[in-house]
Design an enzyme around this catalytic site. Structure first.
Site, PDB file in Angstrom:
ATOM      1  N   TYR A 175       0.831  -1.205   0.000  1.00 12.65           N
ATOM      2  CA  TYR A 175       0.000   0.000   0.000  1.00 12.65           C
ATOM      3  C   TYR A 175       0.870   1.260   0.000  1.00 12.65           C
ATOM      4  CZ  TYR A 175      -3.948  -3.139   0.749  1.00 12.65           C
ATOM      5  OH  TYR A 175      -4.889  -4.135   0.602  1.00 12.65           O
ATOM      6  N   GLY A 318      -4.890 -14.743  12.442  1.00 13.27           N
ATOM      7  CA  GLY A 318      -5.792 -14.235  11.418  1.00 13.27           C
ATOM      8  C   GLY A 318      -6.814 -15.282  11.052  1.00 13.27           C
ATOM      9  N   ARG A 319      -6.427 -16.157  10.132  1.00  8.97           N
ATOM     10  CA  ARG A 319      -7.356 -17.204   9.681  1.00  8.97           C
ATOM     11  C   ARG A 319      -7.818 -18.091  10.837  1.00  8.97           C
ATOM     12  NH1 ARG A 319      -3.482 -19.682   5.473  1.00  8.97           N
ATOM     13  NH2 ARG A 319      -1.967 -18.572   6.788  1.00  8.97           N
TER      14      ARG A 319
END
Length: 393
Positions: A175, A318-319
């Site tokens: 980003y 996360g997952r």
């Protein structure tokens, strides 16, 4: 309670005490309204996953309309969002979980369609190599750069007003902040580009502006974190030595460093002769007062312990928290056998996974999720994960 290192408390250098060393990793829900306003589905999703982790880091919130990187992304560029931001902070802060909001600008990792007719912007007019046929962005003017720096500061002020315990500056996953640091995306010849030190300037000025706001509006224990991608695959691109140097430059300005990697035991992707895990490299250069958060394929308590043994002070899930919202609580109560390590698609509504998020989990990131219906199991190991913004190797 089991004697795991990640269940121990930790006090940051600013005085904030976290009840354990487990964080929820920032993950995109793609479930906000068209204008960036939060939905009730997102509030419910975060609420179900709070209470156990020491801190919960939200998915990325855009600090400017041109910083939107995907449909359904939340925004923090206007005071009109304060009410919903306060709701979100309140549901996260149950049972002493710290609420951290992640702030970002997508830069060239957007499209004219997502930006409703506006051309994406970046450090320079250089298109990303991935995905194929990425749009060429418009190079930001110096005045626009100054404005974006202040956008991060204003977003921090809103986070403080809404009751968050901290902000994480998203300098990872290709980003805008990373785009300024990268020699691939930053070809500028003014004071914002050139040598490594000049390419660091954008991130350093954002941290400086954010710290000023924190000192003016927040309590002394307001948390400032930074997320970093250690390497890029492009040539020219960021290499490990660049990131290690960068971390040494910013470490006095942050309360923690958060690596963005697909596997906690990854080694350098560019230097195949370097067999030292990235976590160990960063731990070596960090001041002991700045904790290191690692992430990536941490599924079991044994994985978490292994990640900490490499040098991490915190682990981020996360997952694993998509599959099992009560991961921490189950470990704390000696109920590890009941942890859900796979996700059945029919359970996603019961797990408060928003419809927009369900869609991209079942499509774009299908191979990255341990679905019970998957015939192929994707393990990232020594390669970039799709959420890091790169093509598969």
């Amino acid at each position: 309670m089991p004697q795991y290192d990640f269940l121990q408390t930790y006090t940051l250098k600013n005085g904030a005490t976290l009840k354990n060393r487990v964080a929820m990793a920032p993950m995109t829900t793609k479930s906000s309204y068209y204008n960036g306003a939060l939905t009730n589905d997102e509030i419910r999703y975060y609420s179900m996953r709070s209470g156990g982790v020491g801190m919960l880091i939200t998915g990325a919130f855009s600090v400017h309309p041109l910083g939107k990187g995907f449909e359904g992304g939340p925004a923090v560029w206007n005071d009109a969002y304060l009410c919903q931001l306060q709701r979100l902070a309140n549901v996260i802060k149950i049972n002493d979980t710290k609420a951290i909001i992640q702030l970002f600008h997508a830069g060239r990792k957007s499209t004219t369609a997502i930006l409703r007719g506006e051309q994406p912007v970046s450090a320079s007019a250089v298109a990303a190599e991935w995905p194929p046929n990425s749009e060429e962005p418009r190079a930001l003017s110096e005045n626009e750069i100054d404005e974006i720096i202040q956008d991060f500061a204003k977003a921090t002020r809103r986070a403080i007003q809404a009751g968050f315990d901290g902000v994480e500056i998203h300098g990872a996953n290709t980003y805008l902040i990373q785009q300024f640091f990268s020699p691939h995306s930053n070809r500028r010849t003014d004071s914002w580009g050139g040598r490594r030190r000049e390419r660091m300037r954008f991130a350093k000025e954002i941290l400086k502006a954010v710290k000023t706001v924190i000192s003016e509006y927040a309590k002394t224990d307001f948390i400032l974190g930074y997320r970093l991608s250690p390497e890029e695959l492009e040539t020219p691109g960021i290499r490990l030595e660049d990131s290690l140097d960068f971390v040494e430059e910013i470490q006095n300005d942050i309360d923690y460093l958060h690596l963005s990697i697909g596997s906690y035991n990854r080694t350098s992707l560019n230097n195949k002769n370097d067999t030292v895990p990235l976590v160990s490299h960063f731990k070596k250069v960090l001041n002991p007062s700045v904790p290191l958060i690692t992430v990536g394929t941490i599924k079991s308590p044994a994985d978490a312990q292994a990640a900490m043994a490499l040098g991490a002070d915190f682990i981020a899930l996360g997952r694993s928290l998509i599959n099992e919202p009560k991961w921490v609580q189950k470990v704390e109560t000696n109920s590890e056998k009941s942890i859900r390590y796979q996700l059945n698609p029919v359970d996603m509504d019961d797990l408060a996974i928003p419809a927009g998020m369900q869609d991209y989990l079942l499509t774009t990131y299908k191979d990255a999720i341990d679905f019970t219906t998957n015939t192929v199991k994707q393990e990232f190991g020594q390669q970039m994960a799709p959420m890091e913004g790169y093509k598969k190797q």
